[in-house]
Scaffold this motif. Structure first.
Motif, PDB file in Angstrom:
ATOM      1  N   ARG A  61       0.834  -1.196   0.000  1.00  0.00           N
ATOM      2  CA  ARG A  61       0.000   0.000   0.000  1.00  0.00           C
ATOM      3  C   ARG A  61       0.870   1.248   0.000  1.00  0.00           C
ATOM      4  NH1 ARG A  61      -5.090  -1.698   1.771  1.00  0.00           N
ATOM      5  NH2 ARG A  61      -5.335  -3.836   1.019  1.00  0.00           N
ATOM      6  N   GLY A  62       0.594   2.141  -0.932  1.00  0.00           N
ATOM      7  CA  GLY A  62       1.423   3.318  -1.117  1.00  0.00           C
ATOM      8  C   GLY A  62       1.455   4.264   0.064  1.00  0.00           C
ATOM      9  N   HIS A  63       0.408   4.279   0.893  1.00  0.00           N
ATOM     10  CA  HIS A  63       0.360   5.220   2.015  1.00  0.00           C
ATOM     11  C   HIS A  63       1.147   4.721   3.229  1.00  0.00           C
ATOM     12  CE1 HIS A  63      -2.898   2.332   2.888  1.00  0.00           C
ATOM     13  NE2 HIS A  63      -2.645   2.595   4.162  1.00  0.00           N
ATOM     14  N   GLN A  64       1.615   3.471   3.200  1.00  0.00           N
ATOM     15  CA  GLN A  64       2.324   2.917   4.345  1.00  0.00           C
ATOM     16  C   GLN A  64       3.783   3.357   4.347  1.00  0.00           C
ATOM     17  OE1 GLN A  64       1.495  -1.196   3.477  1.00  0.00           O
ATOM     18  NE2 GLN A  64      -0.201  -1.301   4.928  1.00  0.00           N
ATOM     19  N   SER A  65       4.399   3.296   5.519  1.00  0.00           N
ATOM     20  CA  SER A  65       5.803   3.673   5.641  1.00  0.00           C
ATOM     21  C   SER A  65       6.685   2.636   4.960  1.00  0.00           C
ATOM     22  CB  SER A  65       6.193   3.773   7.115  1.00  0.00           C
ATOM     23  OG  SER A  65       6.214   2.484   7.716  1.00  0.00           O
ATOM     24  N   SER A  66       7.928   3.030   4.691  1.00  0.00           N
ATOM     25  CA  SER A  66       8.870   2.113   4.042  1.00  0.00           C
ATOM     26  C   SER A  66       9.125   0.879   4.893  1.00  0.00           C
ATOM     27  CB  SER A  66      10.197   2.837   3.771  1.00  0.00           C
ATOM     28  OG  SER A  66      10.027   3.841   2.798  1.00  0.00           O
ATOM     29  N   ASP A  67       9.173   1.047   6.214  1.00  0.00           N
ATOM     30  CA  ASP A  67       9.424  -0.102   7.091  1.00  0.00           C
ATOM     31  C   ASP A  67       8.284  -1.114   7.014  1.00  0.00           C
ATOM     32  OD1 ASP A  67      11.839   0.919   7.877  1.00  0.00           O
ATOM     33  OD2 ASP A  67      11.088   1.777   9.756  1.00  0.00           O
ATOM     34  N   ILE A  68       7.062  -0.620   7.002  1.00  0.00           N
ATOM     35  CA  ILE A  68       5.916  -1.523   6.921  1.00  0.00           C
ATOM     36  C   ILE A  68       5.886  -2.221   5.565  1.00  0.00           C
ATOM     37  CG2 ILE A  68       3.393  -1.607   6.829  1.00  0.00           C
ATOM     38  CD1 ILE A  68       3.337   0.567   8.948  1.00  0.00           C
ATOM     39  N   ARG A  69       6.168  -1.478   4.517  1.00  0.00           N
ATOM     40  CA  ARG A  69       6.155  -2.088   3.185  1.00  0.00           C
ATOM     41  C   ARG A  69       7.290  -3.106   3.042  1.00  0.00           C
ATOM     42  NH1 ARG A  69       5.478   2.818  -0.990  1.00  0.00           N
ATOM     43  NH2 ARG A  69       4.965   1.149  -2.473  1.00  0.00           N
ATOM     44  N   ARG A  70       8.422  -2.809   3.665  1.00  0.00           N
ATOM     45  CA  ARG A  70       9.526  -3.772   3.628  1.00  0.00           C
ATOM     46  C   ARG A  70       9.136  -5.053   4.364  1.00  0.00           C
ATOM     47  NH1 ARG A  70      15.628  -1.809   4.724  1.00  0.00           N
ATOM     48  NH2 ARG A  70      15.010  -0.573   2.915  1.00  0.00           N
ATOM     49  N   ALA A  71       8.478  -4.926   5.507  1.00  0.00           N
ATOM     50  CA  ALA A  71       8.019  -6.105   6.251  1.00  0.00           C
ATOM     51  C   ALA A  71       6.973  -6.876   5.456  1.00  0.00           C
ATOM     52  CB  ALA A  71       7.460  -5.675   7.605  1.00  0.00           C
ATOM     53  N   ALA A  72       6.080  -6.148   4.784  1.00  0.00           N
ATOM     54  CA  ALA A  72       5.062  -6.809   3.966  1.00  0.00           C
ATOM     55  C   ALA A  72       5.696  -7.554   2.805  1.00  0.00           C
ATOM     56  CB  ALA A  72       4.059  -5.772   3.449  1.00  0.00           C
ATOM     57  N   GLY A  73       6.749  -6.986   2.224  1.00  0.00           N
ATOM     58  CA  GLY A  73       7.455  -7.662   1.149  1.00  0.00           C
ATOM     59  C   GLY A  73       8.166  -8.916   1.622  1.00  0.00           C
ATOM     60  N   ALA A  74       8.748  -8.846   2.819  1.00  0.00           N
ATOM     61  CA  ALA A  74       9.394 -10.025   3.390  1.00  0.00           C
ATOM     62  C   ALA A  74       8.370 -11.123   3.659  1.00  0.00           C
ATOM     63  CB  ALA A  74      10.125  -9.648   4.674  1.00  0.00           C
ATOM     64  N   LEU A  75       7.186 -10.728   4.151  1.00  0.00           N
ATOM     65  CA  LEU A  75       6.119 -11.698   4.383  1.00  0.00           C
ATOM     66  C   LEU A  75       5.673 -12.322   3.064  1.00  0.00           C
ATOM     67  CD1 LEU A  75       3.998 -13.061   6.178  1.00  0.00           C
ATOM     68  CD2 LEU A  75       2.543 -11.031   5.855  1.00  0.00           C
ATOM     69  N   THR A  76       5.545 -11.507   2.030  1.00  0.00           N
ATOM     70  CA  THR A  76       5.172 -12.017   0.712  1.00  0.00           C
ATOM     71  C   THR A  76       6.173 -13.056   0.237  1.00  0.00           C
ATOM     72  OG1 THR A  76       4.034  -9.993   0.066  1.00  0.00           O
ATOM     73  CG2 THR A  76       4.884 -11.368  -1.717  1.00  0.00           C
ATOM     74  N   LEU A  77       7.450 -12.738   0.369  1.00  0.00           N
ATOM     75  CA  LEU A  77       8.483 -13.679  -0.052  1.00  0.00           C
ATOM     76  C   LEU A  77       8.399 -14.972   0.749  1.00  0.00           C
ATOM     77  CD1 LEU A  77      10.993 -14.092  -1.878  1.00  0.00           C
ATOM     78  CD2 LEU A  77      12.366 -13.262   0.042  1.00  0.00           C
ATOM     79  N   ALA A  78       8.237 -14.857   2.055  1.00  0.00           N
ATOM     80  CA  ALA A  78       8.155 -16.051   2.902  1.00  0.00           C
ATOM     81  C   ALA A  78       6.967 -16.928   2.517  1.00  0.00           C
ATOM     82  CB  ALA A  78       8.047 -15.632   4.373  1.00  0.00           C
ATOM     83  N   VAL A  79       5.842 -16.299   2.202  1.00  0.00           N
ATOM     84  CA  VAL A  79       4.642 -17.059   1.839  1.00  0.00           C
ATOM     85  C   VAL A  79       4.854 -17.827   0.546  1.00  0.00           C
ATOM     86  CG1 VAL A  79       2.245 -16.830   1.058  1.00  0.00           C
ATOM     87  CG2 VAL A  79       3.032 -15.610   3.104  1.00  0.00           C
TER      88      VAL A  79
END
Length: 318
Positions: free
Chosen positions: A44-62
């Motif tokens: 989500r574009g409105h989220q901070s870089s840290d949150i988006r980085r964590a979301a990307g890591a979760l995506t990769l893990a999934v």
């Protein structure tokens, strides 16, 4: 190991059927669909870089967990008898890409020879991300050779390496990481944070195979007339670490040295000039014949890899 040899031979001989692709798609397209879904849901574009980085890591893990988990179930069910091992080899072959890479690169050489620069630019645009309209004939030839060198590692040697180390789950996990990097591992406003984990993990899992691919090119140069193993090794030692990518420089510099070419250097992506180091000290004016020489070098390297694996498998059976 014998399963891997069979997978490499089957993929090189037959590739992935267009009919099957039209019917059910391909493992990479299935992974791509999942990545796109998670990208749309979590990035989500409105989220901070840290949150988006964590979301990307979760995506990769999934995606890695799903790919490796399905592969583990299949391997556990099939690996206990010879017929199951044949099925495993067929499954593994779908995640290798020597045949399609060979023909895509050969198409560029054929276009340069018989159809002209516009067709050659279109052909090379199918295998590189740079702006094809900025390339003259020599630029098209260099781009095709660079793509062949890099994808020889990403599409053939690295999948084979991870299958050898961790079996079908390792191969599936590698393809998940590599596909994620190709889709979201870009330094764009949307994906610089979200794709960070995919890009870093892709760099990590490609590290051993990229060095091995360069060595395979050097070994192949020993038996090909006009190629130089010594110059391949010299170019790797001198130039590989200067490449913008931590991995692409190894096979590209080896290819450049072996064939007496100068590859890489400045290039344009979507109108943005990227200054990258040159690989090799040879001719910059690559031709269609150089593409064909590069294909022979890569084919010899792949054949040598298969032969080495086959010999090792026979020795282990004794």
């Amino acid at each position: 190991m014998s399963v891997l040899v069979l997978a490499l031979v089957v993929e090189a001989a037959f590739g992935y059927s267009d009919r099957i692709y039209d019917w059910i798609g391909h493992p990479v397209t299935w992974l791509g669909a999942l990545i796109s879904t998670l990208d749309g849901a979590l990035n989500r574009g409105h989220q901070s870089s840290d949150i988006r980085r964590a979301a990307g890591a979760l995506t990769l893990a999934v995606i890695v967990a799903i790919a490796a988990g399905i592969a583990w179930v299949l391997e556990s069910a099939l690996a206990s008898h010879w017929a199951g091992n044949i099925v495993l080899a067929l499954l593994a072959s779908t995640m290798l890409a020597s045949r399609s890479l060979y023909y895509h690169v050969r198409d560029v050489a054929n276009a340069l020879t018989t159809e002209g620069l516009p067709v050659a630019r279109y052909a090379v645009s199918r295998i590189v991300g740079r702006d094809p309209q900025t390339l003259d004939e020599h630029g098209v030839a260099r781009a095709a050779i660079e793509s062949l060198a890099e994808n020889a590692s990403d599409g053939v040697v690295a999948p084979a390496f991870w299958f050898l180390v961790l079996g079908l789950p390792g191969l599936a996990a590698y393809k998940a990481i590599n596909t994620a990097d190709s889709m979201i591992g870009h330094r764009t406003p949307r994906h610089e944070a979200f794709g960070w984990a995919a890009a870093r993990f892709d760099d990590l899992v490609n590290l051993p195979a990229s060095r091995l691919t360069g060595l395979l090119f050097a070994a192949a140069a020993l038996v090909l007339p006009g190629a130089s193993a010594r110059d391949a090794l010299r170019a790797m030692a001198r130039d590989a670490r200067r490449h913008r990518s931590p991995n692409a420089g190894w096979p590209e510099s080896a290819m450049a040295g072996a064939l007496g070419l100068k590859l890489n250097g400045p290039k344009s992506y979507k109108g943005i000039l990227v200054n990258d180091a040159y690989m090799g000290e040879g001719r910059p004016d690559a031709t269609a014949q150089d593409i064909r020489d590069a294909l022979r070098l890569a084919g010899t390297a792949w054949g040598g890899m298969v032969a080495a694996l086959l010999i090792a498998a026979i020795i282990l059976q004794m």
